[in-house]
Design a protein around this motif. Structure first.
Motif, short mmCIF file in Angstrom:
data_model
loop_
_atom_site.label_atom_id
_atom_site.label_comp_id
_atom_site.label_asym_id
_atom_site.label_seq_id
_atom_site.Cartn_x
_atom_site.Cartn_y
_atom_site.Cartn_z
N GLN A 431 0.84 -1.22 0.00
CA GLN A 431 0.00 0.00 0.00
C GLN A 431 0.87 1.26 0.00
N TYR A 434 2.56 1.72 -3.34
CA TYR A 434 1.59 2.17 -4.34
C TYR A 434 1.39 3.68 -4.26
N GLY A 452 -8.04 6.83 5.99
CA GLY A 452 -9.00 6.00 5.27
C GLY A 452 -9.57 4.92 6.19
N PHE B 85 0.56 -1.02 -12.11
CA PHE B 85 0.89 -2.23 -11.37
C PHE B 85 0.23 -3.48 -11.96
N PRO B 88 -2.71 -4.14 -8.66
CA PRO B 88 -2.98 -2.90 -7.94
C PRO B 88 -3.58 -3.20 -6.56
N VAL B 89 -3.07 -2.52 -5.55
CA VAL B 89 -3.43 -2.83 -4.17
C VAL B 89 -4.70 -2.07 -3.76
N GLU B 90 -5.46 -2.65 -2.82
CA GLU B 90 -6.67 -1.99 -2.31
C GLU B 90 -6.31 -1.12 -1.11
N ILE B 91 -6.88 0.07 -1.05
CA ILE B 91 -6.67 0.94 0.12
C ILE B 91 -8.03 1.34 0.67
N PRO B 92 -8.54 0.61 1.64
CA PRO B 92 -9.90 0.84 2.14
C PRO B 92 -10.07 2.25 2.71
N GLY B 93 -11.19 2.87 2.41
CA GLY B 93 -11.53 4.16 2.99
C GLY B 93 -10.88 5.35 2.30
N VAL B 94 -9.93 5.10 1.41
CA VAL B 94 -9.29 6.21 0.70
C VAL B 94 -9.93 6.35 -0.68
N ASN B 95 -10.53 7.49 -0.87
CA ASN B 95 -11.25 7.75 -2.11
C ASN B 95 -10.30 7.78 -3.31
N VAL B 143 -9.98 3.27 -3.21
CA VAL B 143 -8.97 2.85 -4.18
C VAL B 143 -8.97 1.31 -4.35
N ASN B 144 -9.40 0.88 -5.51
CA ASN B 144 -9.39 -0.53 -5.91
C ASN B 144 -10.22 -1.46 -5.04
N ASN B 155 -8.41 1.18 -14.06
CA ASN B 155 -8.13 2.27 -13.13
C ASN B 155 -6.66 2.72 -13.22
#
Lengths: 482, 252
Positions: A431, A434, A452, B85, B88-95, B143-144, B155
């Protein structure tokens, strides 16, 4: 990341922002606790007899109690005879009647903390009660609130002006026998805020109290009581800071909320007591009992807390859902860095029919910190069709921190529905990389990921404070990943 | 020369993956790097982006006549290097949009441009989203998070289109895409081609190159480029497989 090690090191060693001491002459009781100390506190505050009697009952009961040991916390033994139970800035005999009469040093202290008691307060449109060690030094907007029938004052003042309300409600949610720390508070509490919202009134502005510990070797024991009559609404926020010291200082507060039928109380906390240094020296021991009573039907109590400071946090803001269709909410972000320890959560006690509760807890542990969620959901046999939803997420940073989740459930009604979800994750290198590949600095990337993670809680805060909470989070975690 | 890689050796967790790689990329050129699994394609992409577990033991990388190896990932990004990537990595809560705005402004700051105002930014992302046939709701999600494999890849190209990099490295952007999604992705890339922007397309299959025509094709085997040529090399590869090339590499 090695190229950033030096930067991170500097950031970690950056001092706690609010760690300064105000040099002001204080009227402080010598350390120690006995009945005489309690009588002196009561006398200094010129309290009615019933309050002194109540304090003494609590004290006598406290002598029979022992500190609770069930929390996942380790700390040095607290010597209750080494603490001073009263400290107040010296002032002229008459209490200041307006802000102009308040000692400029005190106003300056609150300015430094970013809490405007003067003109800027008017712009912000938030009424503030400022509590300094054991006394309230100023309450703003009292007149404007009085027009709406709202009483917002220090607890000590309310004991003078509205003893009947204090007599009726004090200890009605958290009885003086409740637990070791609440009982101690009942015996020695010094100041805090008092709020009364009359029937059908929507409080015209946000109310807030800022607690500041200044004197060394003192404890702060404040007591807050909020009463929302039928169909009323109030949003209240408390903030806390303390100077940086090598010794540990005790903070044992009690907050009682009462919501009558159709009333709503929204209580938000941004707790930023001094957390101790990176080796765990110093810091506030924060043992707090907060409980709300949804007495009437369709009432609602919502707790939102951002717990960033303190060496030790022991705190479980709870809701007693007595009225039918009443609603309890608990939104929490607890962040611990270095050697901080937090054992925090909530209790949702469902008694009435169709009562609903929501628990959203976000724990963040960095450095060598320990972060525990402890929560109880209890459904009484009378709680027909009651519902609870709990979500507890933990975020770990580095490989020396730990997160724990202790959910307890007691379900005595077959129609009740309880859901619990829990996750633990780590801020991943993937993360971070990225975000950095997109051009964000490592610090910005951490802040973005953490914010987040906390989003579900931050959006429950009043607008003015959501920004403050985010900024606080960023400072608390600076240099947490290395 | 935009990018000049000379005798590059890279190890990951103590294993040498790239073993003496040379590559030159000029402004405006599209280079495809093909190779079998484990040949070092992704390691090359991550090394260029500055991933800290890709340890350079020998060789040099210069980008715009600057030594790239001493720069942090964010310095490379703001200097115009974009990595699409593979996962692509997930980033919870980040728009999604919030991250993109922070990224764009970091890039603009590096170029000495002021931060883009909200209205202009919104117009820009709407235009680019349309190009990538992305739904508006997609922009305001985290994000993702909860994106399908195809959505994640789309994306990435969308982000590239907004950030307008100088050098775009796309790591197996085609993998896991159905033919329609691949066309959208290829279309996004082609629309970004101009005389300046260079692309490094890392791919396992030749099929992406049916839609994005490369100027050069390189075959990476066991950490070295064993063949370079024009787009016809990709077709040879499709016809004869990597085995023939592996044999050729073993004989050399």
């Amino acid at each position: 990341m090695s190229s950033n090690q030096q930067d991170l090191k500097t950031l970690v060693e950056r001092p706690y922002e609010h760690g300064f001491v105000t040099d002001i002459e204080a009227d402080t009781l010598p350390p120690g606790l006995d009945e005489n100390v309690i009588r002196q506190i009561s006398q200094k505050k010129n309290e009615p007899q019933f309050l002194l009697d109540w304090r003494l009952k609590a004290y006598r009961h406290w002598l029979t109690m022992t500190e609770p040991k069930w929390a996942k916390l380790h700390h040095k033994r607290i010597d209750y005879q080494q603490i001073s139970y009263y400290s107040a800035p010296k002032q002229d005999k008459d209490a200041p009647k307006s802000l102009d009469e308040v000692d400029p040093k005190l106003l300056e202290t609150y300015e430094k903390l970013g809490i405007p008691l003067h003109e800027r307060a008017k712009l912000a449109g938030v009424a503030v009660d400022a509590v300094f060690d054991s006394v309230s030094v100023a309450t703003t907007f009292k007149d404007k609130l009085a027009e709406a029938g709202v009483i917002f004052s220090s607890f000590s003042e309310a004991a003078q002006t509205h003893p009947e309300l204090i007599k009726e409600y004090l200890g009605s949610v958290v009885p003086y026998r409740d637990n070791f720390f609440a009982t101690l508070n009942s015996a020695v509490f010094t100041d805090g805020s008092f709020v009364y919202i009359p029937k059908g009134v929507r409080c015209p502005m946000e109310l807030s109290t800022y607690f500041r510990i200044n004197e060394a070797k003192t404890g702060q024991f404040e007591r807050t009581l909020i009463i929302a009559e039928e169909g009323s609404y109030v949003s209240y926020l408390e903030g806390c800071t303390a100077p940086q010291r090598d010794e540990n200082q005790l903070h044992a507060a009690v907050v009682e909320l009462i919501a009558q039928g159709d009333a709503e109380i929204k209580y938000s906390t941004i707790q930023n007591w001094y957390p101790g240094d990176e080796e765990g020296r110093g810091g506030i021991y924060n043992f707090v009992t907060k409980r709300g009573d949804c007495r009437g039907a369709n009432s609602k109590i919502s707790w939102t807390q951002v717990e960033a400071g303190s060496a030790i946090t022991w705190k479980y803001p709870s809701c007693i859902l007595r009225g039918d269709n009443s609603v309890g909410e608990f939104y929490s972000v607890a962040v611990t860095n270095n050697r901080q320890q937090a054992d925090t959560g909530t209790k949702m006690i469902h008694i009435g029919r169709n009562t609903r509760s929501t628990i959203i807890s976000k724990g963040i542990a960095a450095g060598r910190a320990q972060n525990s969620y402890r929560g109880l959901v209890k459904m009484y046999p009378t709680a027909e069709n009651a519902r609870n939803y709990s979500q507890c997420d933990s975020l770990l940073m580095g490989d020396k921190s730990a997160a724990h989740t202790f959910p307890y459930m007691e379900i005595k009604n077959p129609t009740a529905v309880v859901e619990h979800e829990a996750t633990t994750s780590k801020i991943g290198d993937d993360q971070l990389f990225y975000c950095r590949q997109r051009g964000l600095s490592e610090e910005d990337a951490i802040n973005m990921i953490v914010n987040g993670f906390c989003k579900d809680v931050f959006r429950e805060l009043p607008m003015e404070f959501a920004v403050e909470a985010q900024a606080l989070m960023n400072v608390s975690l600076e240099g947490a990943v290395g | 020369m935009l990018l000049n890689i000379s005798n590059l050796h890279v190890s990951v967790e103590g294993h040498e993956i790239i073993k003496g790689l040379d590559l030159e990329v000029g402004a405006g050129e599209v280079h495809a790097v093909m190779g079998p699994n484990g040949s070092g394609k992704s390691t090359l992409a991550l090394t260029l982006a500055g991933r800290d577990n890709c340890a350079i033991s020998a060789g040099s990388i210069s980008y715009l006549d600057q030594d790239l190896t001493g720069l942090t990932p964010e310095e490379r990004a703001t200097a115009g290097i974009f990595l699409g990537f593979q996962y692509p990595v997930e980033i919870p809560g980040v728009n999604n949009v919030y991250l993109l705005k922070a990224a764009l402004n970091a890039r603009r700051k590096n170029l000495g441009e002021p931060e883009m105002d909200a209205i202009e930014f919104l117009r820009l992302i709407k235009e680019k989203a349309k190009l990538m046939q992305m739904d508006q709701s997609f922009l305001n999600r985290a994000v993702n998070e909860g994106f399908s494999g195809g959505e994640k890849k789309r994306n990435e190209i969308f982000q590239m289109a907004v950030l307008e990099p100088t050098l775009a490295i796309l790591d197996e952007t085609d993998s896991g895409l159905d033919i329609d999604a691949m066309k959208v992705v290829a279309n996004g890339v082609n629309s970004q081609r101009n005389g300046e922007r260079a692309f490094l397309l890392i791919t396992h299959y030749q099929r992406l190159l049916d839609y994005i025509e490369p100027d050069f094709v390189h075959v990476l085997v066991d950490g070295r480029i064993v063949r370079s040529g024009d787009k016809t090399l990709a077709h040879d590869l499709e016809a004869h497989g990597y085995d023939g090339l592996l044999a050729a590499a073993a004989n050399s």
